[in-house]
Write a protein that holds these residues in place. Structure first.
Motif, short mmCIF file in Angstrom:
data_model
loop_
_atom_site.label_atom_id
_atom_site.label_comp_id
_atom_site.label_asym_id
_atom_site.label_seq_id
_atom_site.Cartn_x
_atom_site.Cartn_y
_atom_site.Cartn_z
N LYS A 136 -4.64 -8.42 4.99
CA LYS A 136 -3.80 -7.39 4.38
C LYS A 136 -4.65 -6.39 3.60
O LYS A 136 -4.41 -5.18 3.64
CB LYS A 136 -2.77 -8.03 3.45
CG LYS A 136 -1.80 -7.03 2.85
CD LYS A 136 -0.76 -7.71 1.96
CE LYS A 136 0.20 -6.69 1.37
NZ LYS A 136 1.20 -7.32 0.49
N TYR A 172 -6.21 -4.02 5.99
CA TYR A 172 -5.25 -3.00 6.40
C TYR A 172 -5.15 -1.91 5.34
O TYR A 172 -5.19 -0.72 5.64
CB TYR A 172 -3.86 -3.61 6.59
CG TYR A 172 -3.69 -4.54 7.76
CD1 TYR A 172 -4.62 -4.59 8.80
CD2 TYR A 172 -2.56 -5.36 7.85
CE1 TYR A 172 -4.44 -5.45 9.87
CE2 TYR A 172 -2.37 -6.20 8.93
CZ TYR A 172 -3.30 -6.25 9.94
OH TYR A 172 -3.12 -7.09 11.00
N GLU A 173 -4.98 -2.34 4.10
CA GLU A 173 -4.76 -1.38 3.01
C GLU A 173 -5.98 -0.50 2.79
O GLU A 173 -5.85 0.68 2.45
CB GLU A 173 -4.40 -2.14 1.73
CG GLU A 173 -3.03 -2.82 1.81
CD GLU A 173 -2.76 -3.72 0.62
OE1 GLU A 173 -3.73 -4.03 -0.12
OE2 GLU A 173 -1.60 -4.12 0.45
N ILE A 183 2.39 -1.51 5.16
CA ILE A 183 3.18 -2.43 5.97
C ILE A 183 4.62 -2.42 5.49
O ILE A 183 4.91 -2.82 4.38
CB ILE A 183 2.62 -3.86 5.92
CG1 ILE A 183 1.17 -3.87 6.42
CG2 ILE A 183 3.47 -4.80 6.75
CD1 ILE A 183 0.49 -5.21 6.26
N PRO A 203 0.92 -10.44 7.88
CA PRO A 203 -0.18 -9.58 8.33
C PRO A 203 -0.87 -10.05 9.61
O PRO A 203 -1.47 -9.25 10.32
CB PRO A 203 -1.16 -9.60 7.14
CG PRO A 203 -0.30 -9.91 5.96
CD PRO A 203 0.75 -10.87 6.49
#
Length: 208
Positions: free
Chosen positions: A95, A98-99, A105, A111
């Motif tokens: 996660k 991703y960030e 999200i 995730p």
């Protein structure tokens, strides 16, 4: 945007009317990808299956195949870590990754949900996306094995994903490692959202 990975992400989503409506565009994404002709042909057969099968039957088959706890669960770390603390730590790391690339999200999915991960890769630069896909192959392999054994029509998708990895099936080791970037980080040109009610071809649409 890697539309081949985008198409594969869409093909692993919970089937709904929007997905069916966008199958022609998804097929175009497959056709323009770097997949082999054999893999493309298998995916075309699967796409035709999605188009011709009643939606209620597809949804029932999807749930019986991929629900959490199933051998073919699409949550990657479930196969390596189960419900252990290690899985929680691995998902937090993913996660965070991703960030760091500017993703938000908007979904109830974890995730490590494979369609989300593929959507993420589709927006990265080639080198980083390939490195992460290579590291994920050992997590995807158990899903593919389960789908192959059950002769699931979705096996065409996982087979295509693994074929894009630099690792051969015989070389994939089922190790308890997290997915970590192995190249210098690259960022999206603009923020990407996951979830919501968007067209699945434009941004991933997860079932509510």
């Amino acid at each position: 945007m890697n539309f081949g990975l985008k198409a594969l992400a869409c093909l692993l989503l919970y089937p709904d009317a929007a997905l069916k409506d966008n199958l022609p565009e998804i097929k175009e994404g497959v056709g323009g990808s770097s997949l082999s002709d054999d893999q493309k042909d298998k995916l075309y057969i699967f796409i035709n299956h999605l188009a011709e099968t009643p939606l209620s039957d597809l949804q029932k088959d999807y749930v019986s195949t991929f629900d959490i706890g199933k051998k073919a669960s699409l949550n990657l770390f479930e196969h390596m870590h189960g419900d252990s603390r290690e899985r929680g730590s691995a998902m937090l790391n993913l996660k965070k990754l991703y960030e760091e690339r500017g993703l938000s999200i908007e979904s109830d999915e974890f995730p490590d949900y494979l369609p989300m991960f593929l959507e993420f890769l589709s927006g990265l630069g080639y080198s980083e996306a390939q490195a992460l896909l290579d590291s994920a192959a050992r997590h995807i392999a158990p899903i593919d094995i389960a789908l192959q054994k059950s002769e699931s029509p979705w096996r065409a998708v996982t087979g295509a994903i693994l074929s894009l990895s630099a690792m051969k099936n015989s070389e994939i080791k089922l190790e308890r490692d997290d997915l970590l970037p192995t190249t210098e980080a690259e960022s999206f040109d603009s923020p990407v959202r996951f979830g919501g009610n968007a067209d699945p071809v434009q941004t991933v649409h997860f079932k509510q």
